[in-house]
Design a protein around this motif. Structure first.
Motif, PDB file in Angstrom:
ATOM      1  N   PRO A   2      51.767  56.275  26.201  1.00 35.23           N
ATOM      2  CA  PRO A   2      52.650  57.175  25.447  1.00 35.23           C
ATOM      3  C   PRO A   2      51.916  57.820  24.271  1.00 35.23           C
ATOM      4  CG  PRO A   2      53.156  54.908  24.929  1.00 35.23           C
ATOM      5  CD  PRO A   2      52.135  54.885  26.027  1.00 35.23           C
ATOM      6  N   LEU A   3      52.340  59.013  23.986  1.00 33.16           N
ATOM      7  CA  LEU A   3      51.719  59.786  22.920  1.00 33.16           C
ATOM      8  C   LEU A   3      52.722  59.926  21.780  1.00 33.16           C
ATOM      9  CD1 LEU A   3      49.190  61.554  22.290  1.00 33.16           C
ATOM     10  CD2 LEU A   3      50.501  63.469  23.145  1.00 33.16           C
ATOM     11  N   ASN A   4      52.305  59.608  20.572  1.00 38.46           N
ATOM     12  CA  ASN A   4      53.165  59.733  19.409  1.00 38.46           C
ATOM     13  C   ASN A   4      53.057  61.174  18.901  1.00 38.46           C
ATOM     14  OD1 ASN A   4      54.618  59.476  17.085  1.00 38.46           O
ATOM     15  ND2 ASN A   4      53.558  57.636  16.373  1.00 38.46           N
ATOM     16  N   LYS A   5      54.032  62.008  19.266  1.00 40.00           N
ATOM     17  CA  LYS A   5      53.958  63.443  18.960  1.00 40.00           C
ATOM     18  C   LYS A   5      54.078  63.737  17.466  1.00 40.00           C
ATOM     19  CE  LYS A   5      55.448  65.208  23.376  1.00 40.00           C
ATOM     20  NZ  LYS A   5      54.345  65.998  23.810  1.00 40.00           N
ATOM     21  N   GLN A   6      54.864  62.940  16.742  1.00 41.50           N
ATOM     22  CA  GLN A   6      55.001  63.179  15.303  1.00 41.50           C
ATOM     23  C   GLN A   6      53.687  62.899  14.584  1.00 41.50           C
ATOM     24  OE1 GLN A   6      58.154  60.458  14.803  1.00 41.50           O
ATOM     25  NE2 GLN A   6      59.767  62.008  15.036  1.00 41.50           N
ATOM     26  N   LEU A   8      50.762  63.010  16.018  1.00 43.50           N
ATOM     27  CA  LEU A   8      49.827  64.037  16.483  1.00 43.50           C
ATOM     28  C   LEU A   8      50.002  65.326  15.689  1.00 43.50           C
ATOM     29  CD1 LEU A   8      47.711  64.591  18.766  1.00 43.50           C
ATOM     30  CD2 LEU A   8      49.603  65.649  20.000  1.00 43.50           C
ATOM     31  N   ASP A   9      51.249  65.721  15.434  1.00 44.85           N
ATOM     32  CA  ASP A   9      51.505  66.918  14.624  1.00 44.85           C
ATOM     33  C   ASP A   9      50.978  66.752  13.206  1.00 44.85           C
ATOM     34  OD1 ASP A   9      52.733  68.185  16.725  1.00 44.85           O
ATOM     35  OD2 ASP A   9      54.772  67.655  16.098  1.00 44.85           O
ATOM     36  N   LYS A  10      51.134  65.563  12.658  1.00 42.15           N
ATOM     37  CA  LYS A  10      50.641  65.293  11.308  1.00 42.15           C
ATOM     38  C   LYS A  10      49.116  65.407  11.257  1.00 42.15           C
ATOM     39  CE  LYS A  10      51.523  61.891   7.709  1.00 42.15           C
ATOM     40  NZ  LYS A  10      52.045  60.553   7.437  1.00 42.15           N
ATOM     41  N   GLY A  11      48.432  64.896  12.273  1.00 42.77           N
ATOM     42  CA  GLY A  11      46.983  64.993  12.326  1.00 42.77           C
ATOM     43  C   GLY A  11      46.501  66.423  12.467  1.00 42.77           C
ATOM     44  N   ILE A  12      47.200  67.208  13.257  1.00 42.85           N
ATOM     45  CA  ILE A  12      46.835  68.622  13.417  1.00 42.85           C
ATOM     46  C   ILE A  12      47.057  69.373  12.115  1.00 42.85           C
ATOM     47  CG2 ILE A  12      47.493  70.759  14.606  1.00 42.85           C
ATOM     48  CD1 ILE A  12      47.918  69.040  17.109  1.00 42.85           C
ATOM     49  N   LYS A  13      48.103  69.033  11.383  1.00 46.13           N
ATOM     50  CA  LYS A  13      48.341  69.676  10.083  1.00 46.13           C
ATOM     51  C   LYS A  13      47.209  69.376   9.103  1.00 46.13           C
ATOM     52  CE  LYS A  13      53.340  70.003  10.188  1.00 46.13           C
ATOM     53  NZ  LYS A  13      54.605  69.548   9.588  1.00 46.13           N
ATOM     54  N   TYR A  14      46.740  68.124   9.092  1.00 45.94           N
ATOM     55  CA  TYR A  14      45.611  67.780   8.229  1.00 45.94           C
ATOM     56  C   TYR A  14      44.372  68.590   8.596  1.00 45.94           C
ATOM     57  CZ  TYR A  14      47.922  63.730   6.129  1.00 45.94           C
ATOM     58  OH  TYR A  14      48.757  62.905   5.424  1.00 45.94           O
ATOM     59  N   MET A  15      44.150  68.750   9.892  1.00 44.23           N
ATOM     60  CA  MET A  15      42.990  69.524  10.332  1.00 44.23           C
ATOM     61  C   MET A  15      43.144  71.000   9.948  1.00 44.23           C
ATOM     62  SD  MET A  15      40.976  67.386  12.054  1.00 44.23           S
ATOM     63  CE  MET A  15      40.205  68.008  13.497  1.00 44.23           C
ATOM     64  N   LEU A  16      44.367  71.500  10.002  1.00 43.69           N
ATOM     65  CA  LEU A  16      44.607  72.892   9.614  1.00 43.69           C
ATOM     66  C   LEU A  16      44.469  73.089   8.107  1.00 43.69           C
ATOM     67  CD1 LEU A  16      47.553  73.935  11.942  1.00 43.69           C
ATOM     68  CD2 LEU A  16      45.169  74.656  12.059  1.00 43.69           C
ATOM     69  N   TYR A  17      44.759  72.057   7.320  1.00 46.06           N
ATOM     70  CA  TYR A  17      44.525  72.144   5.876  1.00 46.06           C
ATOM     71  C   TYR A  17      43.033  72.210   5.584  1.00 46.06           C
ATOM     72  CZ  TYR A  17      49.388  70.615   5.178  1.00 46.06           C
ATOM     73  OH  TYR A  17      50.748  70.504   5.178  1.00 46.06           O
ATOM     74  N   THR A  67      43.402  60.065  16.288  1.00 45.32           N
ATOM     75  CA  THR A  67      43.037  58.917  17.114  1.00 45.32           C
ATOM     76  C   THR A  67      44.125  57.850  17.101  1.00 45.32           C
ATOM     77  OG1 THR A  67      41.779  57.929  15.299  1.00 45.32           O
ATOM     78  CG2 THR A  67      40.549  59.269  16.871  1.00 45.32           C
ATOM     79  N   ASP A  68      44.816  57.691  15.981  1.00 49.06           N
ATOM     80  CA  ASP A  68      45.941  56.756  15.938  1.00 49.06           C
ATOM     81  C   ASP A  68      47.067  57.223  16.866  1.00 49.06           C
ATOM     82  OD1 ASP A  68      44.618  55.174  14.151  1.00 49.06           O
ATOM     83  OD2 ASP A  68      45.744  55.849  12.388  1.00 49.06           O
ATOM     84  N   ALA A  69      47.304  58.516  16.922  1.00 52.92           N
ATOM     85  CA  ALA A  69      48.354  59.043  17.789  1.00 52.92           C
ATOM     86  C   ALA A  69      47.964  58.935  19.257  1.00 52.92           C
ATOM     87  CB  ALA A  69      48.637  60.496  17.437  1.00 52.92           C
ATOM     88  N   LEU A  70      46.718  59.163  19.562  1.00 54.01           N
ATOM     89  CA  LEU A  70      46.283  59.148  20.963  1.00 54.01           C
ATOM     90  C   LEU A  70      46.135  57.731  21.519  1.00 54.01           C
ATOM     91  CD1 LEU A  70      43.639  61.997  20.905  1.00 54.01           C
ATOM     92  CD2 LEU A  70      45.908  62.070  21.925  1.00 54.01           C
ATOM     93  N   PHE A  71      45.646  56.809  20.694  1.00 55.66           N
ATOM     94  CA  PHE A  71      45.378  55.458  21.175  1.00 55.66           C
ATOM     95  C   PHE A  71      46.407  54.441  20.735  1.00 55.66           C
ATOM     96  CE2 PHE A  71      41.104  57.464  20.987  1.00 55.66           C
ATOM     97  CZ  PHE A  71      40.952  57.588  22.349  1.00 55.66           C
ATOM     98  N   HIS A  72      47.497  54.892  20.122  1.00 54.76           N
ATOM     99  CA  HIS A  72      48.656  54.083  19.779  1.00 54.76           C
ATOM    100  C   HIS A  72      48.298  52.880  18.917  1.00 54.76           C
ATOM    101  CE1 HIS A  72      52.839  53.181  20.177  1.00 54.76           C
ATOM    102  NE2 HIS A  72      52.599  51.974  20.651  1.00 54.76           N
ATOM    103  N   HIS A  73      47.703  53.144  17.770  1.00 63.14           N
ATOM    104  CA  HIS A  73      47.433  52.083  16.802  1.00 63.14           C
ATOM    105  C   HIS A  73      48.646  51.931  15.906  1.00 63.14           C
ATOM    106  CE1 HIS A  73      42.977  53.023  17.341  1.00 63.14           C
ATOM    107  NE2 HIS A  73      43.233  51.885  17.938  1.00 63.14           N
TER     108      HIS A  73
END
Length: 75
Positions: A2-6, A8-17, A67-73
């Motif tokens: 399973p992928l944690n979409k919330q 994942l969105d948070k990580g993408i926002k950090y990368m966009l910042y 990586t936390d979102a993709l590997f479910h840590h």
């Protein structure tokens, strides 16, 4: 897996910042070194260095969050 979409969105926002900061920081540092005769040289240089450090921070935080979102840590 399973992928944690919330998360994942948070990580993408950090990368966009971090993306604009990666271009703004070196540009401001370059501008500070070009205008050494100006009295604001050290202040502009400090802002440029701060922008570069913020870009690195947001990139690491974004990659860690992705990586936390993709590997479910779980925290």
């Amino acid at each position: 897996m399973p992928l944690n979409k919330q998360l994942l969105d948070k990580g993408i926002k950090y990368m966009l910042y971090a993306l604009p900061l990666m271009f703004i920081g070196p540009s401001v540092i370059y501008n500070a070194f070009i205008n050494k005769q100006n009295v604001w040289h050290y202040l502009v240089l400090a802002f440029g260095i701060a922008f570069c450090f913020l870009a690195v921070y947001f990139m690491f935080k974004g990659i860690k969050t992705l990586t936390d979102a993709l590997f479910h840590h779980d925290k």
